[in-house]
Design a protein around this motif. Structure first.
Motif, PDB file in Angstrom:
ATOM      1  N   LYS A 124       0.835  -1.211   0.000  1.00  0.00           N
ATOM      2  CA  LYS A 124       0.000   0.000   0.000  1.00  0.00           C
ATOM      3  C   LYS A 124       0.870   1.261   0.000  1.00  0.00           C
ATOM      4  N   ALA A 125       1.994   1.201   0.721  1.00  0.00           N
ATOM      5  CA  ALA A 125       2.918   2.343   0.747  1.00  0.00           C
ATOM      6  C   ALA A 125       3.515   2.573  -0.643  1.00  0.00           C
ATOM      7  N   ILE A 126       3.825   1.476  -1.341  1.00  0.00           N
ATOM      8  CA  ILE A 126       4.358   1.590  -2.707  1.00  0.00           C
ATOM      9  C   ILE A 126       3.298   2.195  -3.625  1.00  0.00           C
ATOM     10  N   ASN A 129       9.824  -6.768  11.217  1.00  0.00           N
ATOM     11  CA  ASN A 129      10.435  -5.467  11.515  1.00  0.00           C
ATOM     12  C   ASN A 129      11.181  -4.892  10.316  1.00  0.00           C
ATOM     13  N   LEU A 130      11.769  -5.747   9.493  1.00  0.00           N
ATOM     14  CA  LEU A 130      12.395  -5.256   8.261  1.00  0.00           C
ATOM     15  C   LEU A 130      11.352  -4.624   7.348  1.00  0.00           C
ATOM     16  N   LEU A 131      10.194  -5.264   7.254  1.00  0.00           N
ATOM     17  CA  LEU A 131       9.110  -4.718   6.437  1.00  0.00           C
ATOM     18  C   LEU A 131       8.616  -3.392   7.004  1.00  0.00           C
ATOM     19  N   ARG A 132       8.405  -3.351   8.314  1.00  0.00           N
ATOM     20  CA  ARG A 132       7.894  -2.128   8.950  1.00  0.00           C
ATOM     21  C   ARG A 132       8.882  -0.972   8.777  1.00  0.00           C
ATOM     22  N   ARG A 133      10.155  -1.255   8.964  1.00  0.00           N
ATOM     23  CA  ARG A 133      11.149  -0.199   8.844  1.00  0.00           C
ATOM     24  C   ARG A 133      11.215   0.341   7.422  1.00  0.00           C
ATOM     25  N   SER A 134      10.971  -0.521   6.434  1.00  0.00           N
ATOM     26  CA  SER A 134      11.080  -0.103   5.031  1.00  0.00           C
ATOM     27  C   SER A 134      10.035   0.938   4.658  1.00  0.00           C
ATOM     28  N   TYR A 135       8.850   0.897   5.319  1.00  0.00           N
ATOM     29  CA  TYR A 135       7.844   1.920   4.995  1.00  0.00           C
ATOM     30  C   TYR A 135       7.658   2.926   6.140  1.00  0.00           C
ATOM     31  N   GLY A 136       8.693   3.019   6.987  1.00  0.00           N
ATOM     32  CA  GLY A 136       8.744   4.112   7.960  1.00  0.00           C
ATOM     33  C   GLY A 136       8.050   3.891   9.274  1.00  0.00           C
ATOM     34  N   LYS A 137       7.673   2.653   9.596  1.00  0.00           N
ATOM     35  CA  LYS A 137       7.042   2.360  10.879  1.00  0.00           C
ATOM     36  C   LYS A 137       8.093   1.887  11.885  1.00  0.00           C
ATOM     37  N   GLY A 138       7.815   2.153  13.169  1.00  0.00           N
ATOM     38  CA  GLY A 138       8.725   1.702  14.211  1.00  0.00           C
ATOM     39  C   GLY A 138       8.692   0.186  14.344  1.00  0.00           C
ATOM     40  N   GLY A 165       2.870   5.871  -3.314  1.00  0.00           N
ATOM     41  CA  GLY A 165       4.043   6.675  -3.661  1.00  0.00           C
ATOM     42  C   GLY A 165       4.808   7.178  -2.464  1.00  0.00           C
ATOM     43  N   SER A 166       4.626   6.545  -1.307  1.00  0.00           N
ATOM     44  CA  SER A 166       5.322   6.965  -0.086  1.00  0.00           C
ATOM     45  C   SER A 166       6.825   6.766  -0.239  1.00  0.00           C
ATOM     46  N   SER A 167       7.579   7.589   0.466  1.00  0.00           N
ATOM     47  CA  SER A 167       9.039   7.448   0.480  1.00  0.00           C
ATOM     48  C   SER A 167       9.405   6.218   1.292  1.00  0.00           C
ATOM     49  N   LEU A 168      10.228   5.354   0.729  1.00  0.00           N
ATOM     50  CA  LEU A 168      10.603   4.097   1.385  1.00  0.00           C
ATOM     51  C   LEU A 168      12.039   4.158   1.869  1.00  0.00           C
ATOM     52  N   GLU A 169      12.276   3.518   3.035  1.00  0.00           N
ATOM     53  CA  GLU A 169      13.601   3.545   3.644  1.00  0.00           C
ATOM     54  C   GLU A 169      14.562   2.557   2.988  1.00  0.00           C
ATOM     55  N   SER A 170      14.055   1.419   2.545  1.00  0.00           N
ATOM     56  CA  SER A 170      14.909   0.360   2.005  1.00  0.00           C
ATOM     57  C   SER A 170      15.151   0.563   0.515  1.00  0.00           C
ATOM     58  N   GLN A 171      16.389   0.302   0.076  1.00  0.00           N
ATOM     59  CA  GLN A 171      16.735   0.407  -1.338  1.00  0.00           C
ATOM     60  C   GLN A 171      16.463  -0.898  -2.072  1.00  0.00           C
ATOM     61  N   ASN A 172      16.216  -1.951  -1.335  1.00  0.00           N
ATOM     62  CA  ASN A 172      15.994  -3.267  -1.950  1.00  0.00           C
ATOM     63  C   ASN A 172      14.589  -3.766  -1.638  1.00  0.00           C
ATOM     64  N   VAL A 173      13.603  -2.919  -1.919  1.00  0.00           N
ATOM     65  CA  VAL A 173      12.224  -3.248  -1.579  1.00  0.00           C
ATOM     66  C   VAL A 173      11.766  -4.501  -2.316  1.00  0.00           C
TER      67      VAL A 173
END
Length: 552
Positions: free
Chosen positions: A73-75, A120-129, A78-86
């Protein structure tokens, strides 16, 4: 842990088919990011999978599907994502669902904590704690924290001033725990501070944190619970609660403690398995179910091995073939080293062998060993293009091949002659752990060097070898693809060389403390990898901030 409802074969097949279809469609999407309809379809199907897992009461798979859906949903938005290897993260998480499904069915139990690191890797990639262990377990104390049974305020008017002194005592102990030396001594210091805080604040709501914190520190001091990165983080959170006492003084009597911290303290106290009069009283006071079943780290590790266990028979044969190919590559490289030049067909043989090994290692998900083989290929190409009179290039290649052989041997060591048994896959390969261990040993040497430097009244000779040690740690971190950590160490090395050794300026004590904090942050980061087989980049924030204060 919970028992699950056993599905019929059709449901299992349906989930696997849907996941496989979504994974393929995502590959199409990431090749053409304009196809938003593809993402919408993927979201719907992942939601369907999550619903099926919910009906089967497989919470681990359900939460994983939910977080995959959130990232999709974040993708889409168009949300900014933290991970470069989504794309890799998404596909890996998707394929983990049927694997966890099989584990839950075969072992007739659901252990959601096994998917926590992926979640947690997934959560961090879309900006969640990130979710802490106790929250993910579903353990939250929802009782009264706004009052205390007695609710008698302290008689000290200078609570804030006294709390500042006690916070310093607590922080000294906390730093010692973070650095990993003389844990029991440092825990005692923290325990004394928190008991005194209890006395000066009295029976106010915040007393819950002091009471529970004291019990947890007793348990750690008795070596009944190891202070891993999660517990260290909790101790840091207690320090921030002490700061509130410093800020509000006597007004702390009107404040409520953090429910999250109270829950976390209760969780780890119960998880420790310690049973005494104090803990019995705590269970009664907080109405904790004495039958609550929590896994120890050793038990979780055992379950992780089962979860990550492929069939051994074929893999044993493949491992043996890899070792044979490595032996042939070494023979060819030895000939190149001795003769200095070899025929084109021999060169092709060596290169083809290396490429074949890389592909096989990747197939086995021995990604660390695969990356080393790619480095070997690069070094070999470099050797073919120039002379190597001192054998430096070939020496590096030989060392790297030994590491790959060690990785494959450790991978194969899980095999025996029994039928149908399982082995742990590459996430637990000892070769990678060995590199982490060596890096931590060097970090200990660096910290000892700093102590010697301070004890010698800042004799520069004491730290002459420190940049070399830091560079070795940096190299190890780059090998592990821990690039942010490696960059922090590079800055530490630059500070030591330029800011201390070359400038011949005695640094301030606070600067040395800041440098030590940065090193402790890296050590904490590596510790998280050793414990959870995933390095938590969030743990580098303090280290990064510390070193940036010194070098900008």
């Amino acid at each position: 842990m919970s028992r699950i409802k056993l599905p019929d074969i059709a449901v299992k097949g349906e989930v696997e088919a849907v996941i496989g279809g979504v994974a393929k469609d995502l590959e199409v999407y990431f090749d053409n990011t304009e196809e938003k309809e593809v993402i919408k379809s993927c979201i719907e199907r992942v939601h369907q999978v999550g619903g099926s897992l919910r009906l089967l009461e497989i919470k681990g798979g359900e939460v994983l599907a939910e977080e995959i859906e959130n990232l999709l949903k974040a993708i889409l938005s168009g949300s900014s994502l933290e991970s470069q290897n989504v794309s890799e993260l998404l596909v890996g998480a998707l394929l983990f669902i049927p694997k966890y499904f099989d584990f839950a069915i075969n072992h007739k139990q659901d252990i959601p904590l096994l998917v926590l690191s992926t979640v947690n890797l997934l959560r961090r990639s879309y900006g969640k704690g990130i979710l802490t262990e106790h929250l993910f377990f579903g353990f939250t104390y929802d009782g009264d924290i706004e009052s205390y049974p007695v609710n008698k305020l302290n008689t000290y008017s200078d609570v804030g001033f006294r709390a500042k002194r006690l916070r310093h005592m607590f922080q000294v102990g906390l730093l010692g725990v973070l650095q990993g030396g003389a844990i029991q001594t440092h825990v005692k210091s923290m325990y004394r501070a928190i008991v005194r805080l209890r006395k000066i604040t009295g029976d106010v709501p915040f007393a819950r944190i002091w009471d529970l914190g004291a019990i947890l520190l007793e348990i750690i001091g008795e070596r009944r619970l190891q202070p891993d990165s999660s517990i260290k983080s909790l101790l840091g959170a207690i320090d921030r609660q002490i700061k509130l006492v410093c800020d509000f003084g006597v007004g702390i009597g009107e404040k409520c403690p953090s429910r999250d911290i109270v829950s976390a303290l209760l969780y780890y106290i119960i998880k420790s398995g310690v049973d005494n009069e104090k803990i019995t009283t705590i269970k009664e006071l907080y109405d904790i179910n004495s039958d609550l079943s929590l896994y120890s780290e050793a038990e979780l590790d055992e379950q992780r091995v089962k979860l990550n266990a492929p069939d051994k028979k074929v893999l044993k044969r493949v491992s043996e073939e890899i070792l044979e190919k490595l032996a042939a590559i070494k023979d060819g490289l030895d000939q190149l080293d001795r003769i200095g030049d070899i025929a084109d067909e021999e060169v092709s043989f060596i290169r083809d062998g290396i490429i074949n090994v890389i592909a096989t290692l990747s197939l086995l998900e021995l990604n660390y060993a695969s990356e080393i083989m790619k480095e070997i290929d690069s070094f070999v190409c470099k050797r073919l293009g120039q002379q190597d009179p001192h054998g430096e290039i070939m020496s590096v290649v030989a060392d790297k091949i030994v590491v790959v052989e060690m990785a494959v041997n450790n991978y194969a060591s899980g095999f025996d002659n029994g039928e149908g048994e399982l082995i742990a896959e590459s996430n637990y390969n000892d070769a990678k752990r060995l590199v982490v261990k060596e890096a931590r040993i060097n970090l200990d040497k660096i910290k000892n060097t700093i102590e010697g430097y301070m004890d010698s009244y800042m004799d520069a000779e004491q730290i002459a070898d420190m940049p070399l040690l830091l560079d070795e740690v940096k190299g190890a971190l780059f090998m592990l693809d821990f690039n942010k950590a490696a960059e922090i160490i590079a800055k530490c090395s630059r500070y030591v060389k330029e800011g201390v050794i070359y400038s011949r300026i005695h640094p301030k004590d606070v600067d040395i403390d800041t440098l030590t904090d940065a090193l402790v942050g890296i050590e904490w980061y590596l510790e998280s990898f050793e414990q959870y087989d995933r390095a938590d980049s969030g743990l580098l924030d303090v280290a990064s901030e510390s070193i940036d204060e010194l070098v900008g």
